[in-house]
Design a protein around this motif. Structure first.
Motif, PDB file in Angstrom:
ATOM      1  N   ALA A  93       0.834  -1.206   0.000  1.00  0.00           N
ATOM      2  CA  ALA A  93       0.000   0.000   0.000  1.00  0.00           C
ATOM      3  C   ALA A  93       0.868   1.254   0.000  1.00  0.00           C
ATOM      4  O   ALA A  93       0.572   2.226  -0.713  1.00  0.00           O
ATOM      5  CB  ALA A  93      -0.934  -0.009   1.211  1.00  0.00           C
ATOM      6  N   ALA A  94       1.942   1.241   0.763  1.00  0.00           N
ATOM      7  CA  ALA A  94       2.847   2.391   0.800  1.00  0.00           C
ATOM      8  C   ALA A  94       3.444   2.637  -0.584  1.00  0.00           C
ATOM      9  O   ALA A  94       3.532   3.789  -1.034  1.00  0.00           O
ATOM     10  CB  ALA A  94       3.952   2.168   1.838  1.00  0.00           C
ATOM     11  N   ALA A  95       3.850   1.583  -1.260  1.00  0.00           N
ATOM     12  CA  ALA A  95       4.417   1.724  -2.606  1.00  0.00           C
ATOM     13  C   ALA A  95       3.380   2.285  -3.577  1.00  0.00           C
ATOM     14  O   ALA A  95       3.712   3.137  -4.416  1.00  0.00           O
ATOM     15  CB  ALA A  95       4.943   0.377  -3.094  1.00  0.00           C
ATOM     16  N   GLU A  96       2.132   1.858  -3.461  1.00  0.00           N
ATOM     17  CA  GLU A  96       1.070   2.371  -4.330  1.00  0.00           C
ATOM     18  C   GLU A  96       0.812   3.859  -4.073  1.00  0.00           C
ATOM     19  O   GLU A  96       0.671   4.642  -5.013  1.00  0.00           O
ATOM     20  CB  GLU A  96      -0.213   1.571  -4.126  1.00  0.00           C
ATOM     21  N   HIS A  97       0.744   4.241  -2.808  1.00  0.00           N
ATOM     22  CA  HIS A  97       0.536   5.656  -2.462  1.00  0.00           C
ATOM     23  C   HIS A  97       1.690   6.508  -2.979  1.00  0.00           C
ATOM     24  O   HIS A  97       1.474   7.583  -3.534  1.00  0.00           O
ATOM     25  CB  HIS A  97       0.399   5.836  -0.950  1.00  0.00           C
ATOM     26  N   ALA A  98       2.911   6.031  -2.787  1.00  0.00           N
ATOM     27  CA  ALA A  98       4.083   6.778  -3.242  1.00  0.00           C
ATOM     28  C   ALA A  98       4.070   6.920  -4.767  1.00  0.00           C
ATOM     29  O   ALA A  98       4.409   7.984  -5.294  1.00  0.00           O
ATOM     30  CB  ALA A  98       5.365   6.098  -2.774  1.00  0.00           C
ATOM     31  N   ALA A  99       3.667   5.876  -5.465  1.00  0.00           N
ATOM     32  CA  ALA A  99       3.609   5.927  -6.930  1.00  0.00           C
ATOM     33  C   ALA A  99       2.615   6.995  -7.397  1.00  0.00           C
ATOM     34  O   ALA A  99       2.859   7.681  -8.390  1.00  0.00           O
ATOM     35  CB  ALA A  99       3.226   4.554  -7.483  1.00  0.00           C
ATOM     36  N   ARG A 100       1.505   7.160  -6.673  1.00  0.00           N
ATOM     37  CA  ARG A 100       0.537   8.215  -7.023  1.00  0.00           C
ATOM     38  C   ARG A 100       1.151   9.601  -6.908  1.00  0.00           C
ATOM     39  O   ARG A 100       0.729  10.531  -7.581  1.00  0.00           O
ATOM     40  CB  ARG A 100      -0.693   8.141  -6.118  1.00  0.00           C
ATOM     41  N   LEU A 101       2.145   9.723  -6.039  1.00  0.00           N
ATOM     42  CA  LEU A 101       2.829  11.006  -5.859  1.00  0.00           C
ATOM     43  C   LEU A 101       4.026  11.153  -6.794  1.00  0.00           C
ATOM     44  O   LEU A 101       4.625  12.227  -6.866  1.00  0.00           O
ATOM     45  CB  LEU A 101       3.311  11.142  -4.410  1.00  0.00           C
TER      46      LEU A 101
END
Length: 137
Positions: free
Chosen positions: A69-77
């Motif tokens: 989930a952290a990797a997905e959130h970071a990718a959105r940024l």
């Protein structure tokens, strides 16, 4: 973990970081306290706040789903988790430094970003983030 989201700001009950809407812009532009130079949509700002909460929660250090989930959130940024950890750690260090200055007081109790396992004997390098964590575990 709970985010308080209004039309102008996003705050966390777990972290002192926040997101805010830039006033006076026709488009709805948001900024994160820990990434103030980057223009964000509301959805990106919320992803940044959710990412901050994940990284601030010591209970998820070994939680593979939280790392994903952290990797997905970071990718959105458009930023890597390892860079986010560095930025949040820098903000924490700045707050701690201010606490040490004579005459300066604050009520902020900032959590340490938790996706790095720095315990003795850990095989995870200190610079590893959620994306590379599975390679070391």
């Amino acid at each position: 973990m709970t985010l308080d989201i209004t039309a102008r700001a996003m705050t966390s009950d777990l972290s002192p970081e926040y997101a805010f809407r830039v006033v006076g812009r026709r488009e709805r532009e948001w900024r994160l306290s820990w990434l103030p130079q980057q223009r964000l949509s509301r959805e990106q700002a919320q992803a940044g706040m959710e990412l901050d909460e994940l990284l601030s929660d010591p209970a998820v250090v070994h939680d593979e789903q939280a790392h994903l989930a952290a990797a997905e959130h970071a990718a959105r940024l458009g930023i890597g988790v390892d860079r986010v950890v560095m930025l949040l750690a820098q903000r924490l260090a700045e707050r701690l430094y201010l606490d040490l200055e004579p005459g300066h007081t604050t009520d902020v109790e900032a959590p340490i970003p938790a996706l790095i396992d720095s315990s003795p004997g850990s095989r995870t390098p200190a610079h590893a983030g959620a994306r590379s964590r599975h390679l070391w575990g």
